[in-house]
Motif scaffolding. Structure first.
Motif, mmCIF file in Angstrom:
data_model
loop_
_atom_site.group_PDB
_atom_site.id
_atom_site.type_symbol
_atom_site.label_atom_id
_atom_site.label_comp_id
_atom_site.label_asym_id
_atom_site.label_seq_id
_atom_site.Cartn_x
_atom_site.Cartn_y
_atom_site.Cartn_z
ATOM 1 N N ALA A 48 0.830 -1.205 0.000
ATOM 2 C CA ALA A 48 0.000 0.000 0.000
ATOM 3 C C ALA A 48 0.866 1.256 0.000
ATOM 4 C CB ALA A 48 -0.935 -0.007 1.198
ATOM 5 N N PHE A 49 1.930 1.244 0.787
ATOM 6 C CA PHE A 49 2.816 2.401 0.817
ATOM 7 C C PHE A 49 3.502 2.599 -0.532
ATOM 8 C CE2 PHE A 49 6.977 4.378 1.926
ATOM 9 C CZ PHE A 49 6.467 5.622 2.243
ATOM 10 N N ALA A 50 3.940 1.513 -1.153
ATOM 11 C CA ALA A 50 4.586 1.619 -2.461
ATOM 12 C C ALA A 50 3.615 2.166 -3.508
ATOM 13 C CB ALA A 50 5.116 0.258 -2.898
ATOM 14 N N LEU A 51 2.369 1.697 -3.494
ATOM 15 C CA LEU A 51 1.373 2.212 -4.435
ATOM 16 C C LEU A 51 1.059 3.681 -4.175
ATOM 17 C CD1 LEU A 51 -1.111 -0.777 -4.677
ATOM 18 C CD2 LEU A 51 0.377 0.108 -6.485
ATOM 19 N N LEU A 52 1.005 4.063 -2.916
ATOM 20 C CA LEU A 52 0.735 5.457 -2.574
ATOM 21 C C LEU A 52 1.858 6.369 -3.063
ATOM 22 C CD1 LEU A 52 -1.292 7.268 -1.097
ATOM 23 C CD2 LEU A 52 0.021 6.883 0.977
ATOM 24 N N VAL A 53 3.102 5.969 -2.856
ATOM 25 C CA VAL A 53 4.239 6.761 -3.334
ATOM 26 C C VAL A 53 4.220 6.820 -4.860
ATOM 27 C CG1 VAL A 53 6.765 6.810 -3.481
ATOM 28 C CG2 VAL A 53 5.658 6.370 -1.296
ATOM 29 N N TRP A 54 3.907 5.707 -5.501
ATOM 30 C CA TRP A 54 3.837 5.669 -6.968
ATOM 31 C C TRP A 54 2.750 6.618 -7.479
ATOM 32 C CZ3 TRP A 54 6.807 4.450 -10.769
ATOM 33 C CH2 TRP A 54 6.281 4.239 -12.035
ATOM 34 N N ASP A 55 1.600 6.625 -6.822
ATOM 35 C CA ASP A 55 0.520 7.532 -7.206
ATOM 36 C C ASP A 55 0.939 8.988 -7.042
ATOM 37 O OD1 ASP A 55 -2.309 8.264 -7.828
ATOM 38 O OD2 ASP A 55 -2.222 8.987 -5.749
ATOM 39 N N HIS A 56 1.612 9.300 -5.951
ATOM 40 C CA HIS A 56 2.087 10.672 -5.746
ATOM 41 C C HIS A 56 3.094 11.059 -6.826
ATOM 42 C CE1 HIS A 56 0.546 12.184 -1.808
ATOM 43 N NE2 HIS A 56 0.142 10.925 -1.757
ATOM 44 N N ALA A 57 3.971 10.148 -7.186
ATOM 45 C CA ALA A 57 4.966 10.441 -8.211
ATOM 46 C C ALA A 57 4.305 10.663 -9.574
ATOM 47 C CB ALA A 57 5.989 9.311 -8.296
ATOM 48 N N LEU A 58 3.295 9.865 -9.899
ATOM 49 C CA LEU A 58 2.637 9.987 -11.204
ATOM 50 C C LEU A 58 1.776 11.235 -11.324
ATOM 51 C CD1 LEU A 58 1.472 6.342 -11.986
ATOM 52 C CD2 LEU A 58 3.360 7.599 -13.021
ATOM 53 N N THR A 59 1.198 11.682 -10.234
ATOM 54 C CA THR A 59 0.239 12.791 -10.315
ATOM 55 C C THR A 59 0.772 14.109 -9.772
ATOM 56 O OG1 THR A 59 -0.725 12.138 -8.190
ATOM 57 C CG2 THR A 59 -1.734 11.217 -10.187
ATOM 58 N N PHE A 60 2.029 14.152 -9.354
ATOM 59 C CA PHE A 60 2.548 15.374 -8.752
ATOM 60 C C PHE A 60 2.548 16.548 -9.730
ATOM 61 C CE2 PHE A 60 5.918 18.260 -7.293
ATOM 62 C CZ PHE A 60 5.390 18.572 -6.057
ATOM 63 N N HIS A 61 2.897 16.298 -10.998
ATOM 64 C CA HIS A 61 2.923 17.411 -11.962
ATOM 65 C C HIS A 61 1.523 17.985 -12.176
ATOM 66 C CE1 HIS A 61 1.822 14.030 -14.555
ATOM 67 N NE2 HIS A 61 1.385 14.920 -15.438
ATOM 68 N N LYS A 102 -8.999 23.377 -1.116
ATOM 69 C CA LYS A 102 -7.591 23.132 -1.428
ATOM 70 C C LYS A 102 -6.835 22.677 -0.176
ATOM 71 C CE LYS A 102 -3.567 25.531 -3.297
ATOM 72 N NZ LYS A 102 -3.120 26.760 -3.956
ATOM 73 N N ILE A 103 -7.092 23.318 0.945
ATOM 74 C CA ILE A 103 -6.425 22.950 2.192
ATOM 75 C C ILE A 103 -6.817 21.533 2.609
ATOM 76 C CG2 ILE A 103 -6.284 23.486 4.667
ATOM 77 C CD1 ILE A 103 -6.585 26.473 3.801
ATOM 78 N N LEU A 104 -8.102 21.202 2.512
ATOM 79 C CA LEU A 104 -8.544 19.849 2.857
ATOM 80 C C LEU A 104 -7.940 18.809 1.923
ATOM 81 C CD1 LEU A 104 -12.300 20.466 3.707
ATOM 82 C CD2 LEU A 104 -10.451 19.886 5.278
ATOM 83 N N PHE A 105 -7.877 19.118 0.632
ATOM 84 C CA PHE A 105 -7.276 18.188 -0.328
ATOM 85 C C PHE A 105 -5.813 17.924 0.019
ATOM 86 C CE2 PHE A 105 -4.574 17.736 -4.081
ATOM 87 C CZ PHE A 105 -5.051 16.527 -4.573
ATOM 88 N N LEU A 106 -5.058 18.993 0.243
ATOM 89 C CA LEU A 106 -3.637 18.831 0.542
ATOM 90 C C LEU A 106 -3.421 18.128 1.883
ATOM 91 C CD1 LEU A 106 -2.306 22.252 -0.746
ATOM 92 C CD2 LEU A 106 -2.026 20.008 -1.814
ATOM 93 N N PHE A 107 -4.256 18.433 2.868
ATOM 94 C CA PHE A 107 -4.122 17.757 4.161
ATOM 95 C C PHE A 107 -4.366 16.261 4.013
ATOM 96 C CE2 PHE A 107 -6.041 16.043 8.020
ATOM 97 C CZ PHE A 107 -4.996 16.238 8.905
ATOM 98 N N THR A 108 -5.455 15.889 3.355
ATOM 99 C CA THR A 108 -5.746 14.458 3.224
ATOM 100 C C THR A 108 -4.722 13.758 2.355
ATOM 101 O OG1 THR A 108 -7.277 14.885 1.395
ATOM 102 C CG2 THR A 108 -8.219 14.695 3.611
ATOM 103 N N ARG A 109 -4.240 14.424 1.323
ATOM 104 C CA ARG A 109 -3.252 13.794 0.437
ATOM 105 C C ARG A 109 -1.950 13.515 1.181
ATOM 106 N NH1 ARG A 109 -2.100 12.823 -4.968
ATOM 107 N NH2 ARG A 109 -0.029 13.400 -5.673
ATOM 108 N N TYR A 110 -1.465 14.484 1.923
ATOM 109 C CA TYR A 110 -0.171 14.311 2.568
ATOM 110 C C TYR A 110 -0.275 13.686 3.955
ATOM 111 C CZ TYR A 110 1.692 16.469 -1.491
ATOM 112 O OH TYR A 110 2.029 16.708 -2.786
#
Length: 111
Positions: free
Chosen positions: A34-47, A62-70
């Motif tokens: 799960a952690f590997a998939l989460l990091v992969w998702d962050h890497a793919l969608t960061f741009h 925006k604040i809620l989105f960033l809080f939940t994402r990170y």
């Protein structure tokens, strides 16, 4: 809570201990996956996040989105870290401190 103090401890057999060890290994594998998939998702969608979220104006959404994402990344990563600590540095004060911090630091937020 727990069972009442007069409840007898169930008998453990080698088969039961082996089963719980097997289940624990499956749970650890799922956690690391799960952690590997989460990091992969962050890497793919960061741009896209930079383009569509970071360049916009600051709103509650925006604040809620960033809080939940990170916060998710921190919690899942912290759990994976504490599992790694428990696997390879079991019983050390550092592993115990890591477990304590992860269990109680985000509790007020309901995480």
């Amino acid at each position: 809570m727990g069972p009442p103090p007069d409840t007898p401890i169930p008998a453990t057999t080698p088969e039961i201990l082996l089963y719980y060890t097997y289940v624990d290994k499956i749970v650890q594998g799922l956690l690391f996956s799960a952690f590997a998939l989460l990091v992969w998702d962050h890497a793919l969608t960061f741009h896209r996040e930079v383009e569509y979220v970071w360049k916009g104006r600051w709103t509650v959404i925006k604040i809620l989105f960033l809080f939940t994402r990170y916060a998710t990344l921190v919690v899942v990563g912290g759990n994976a870290w504490s599992q790694w600590q428990a696997l390879y540095i079991r019983g050390t004060e550092f592993a115990d401190l890591t477990f304590f911090v992860l269990q109680f630091s985000l509790a007020p937020f309901g995480v």
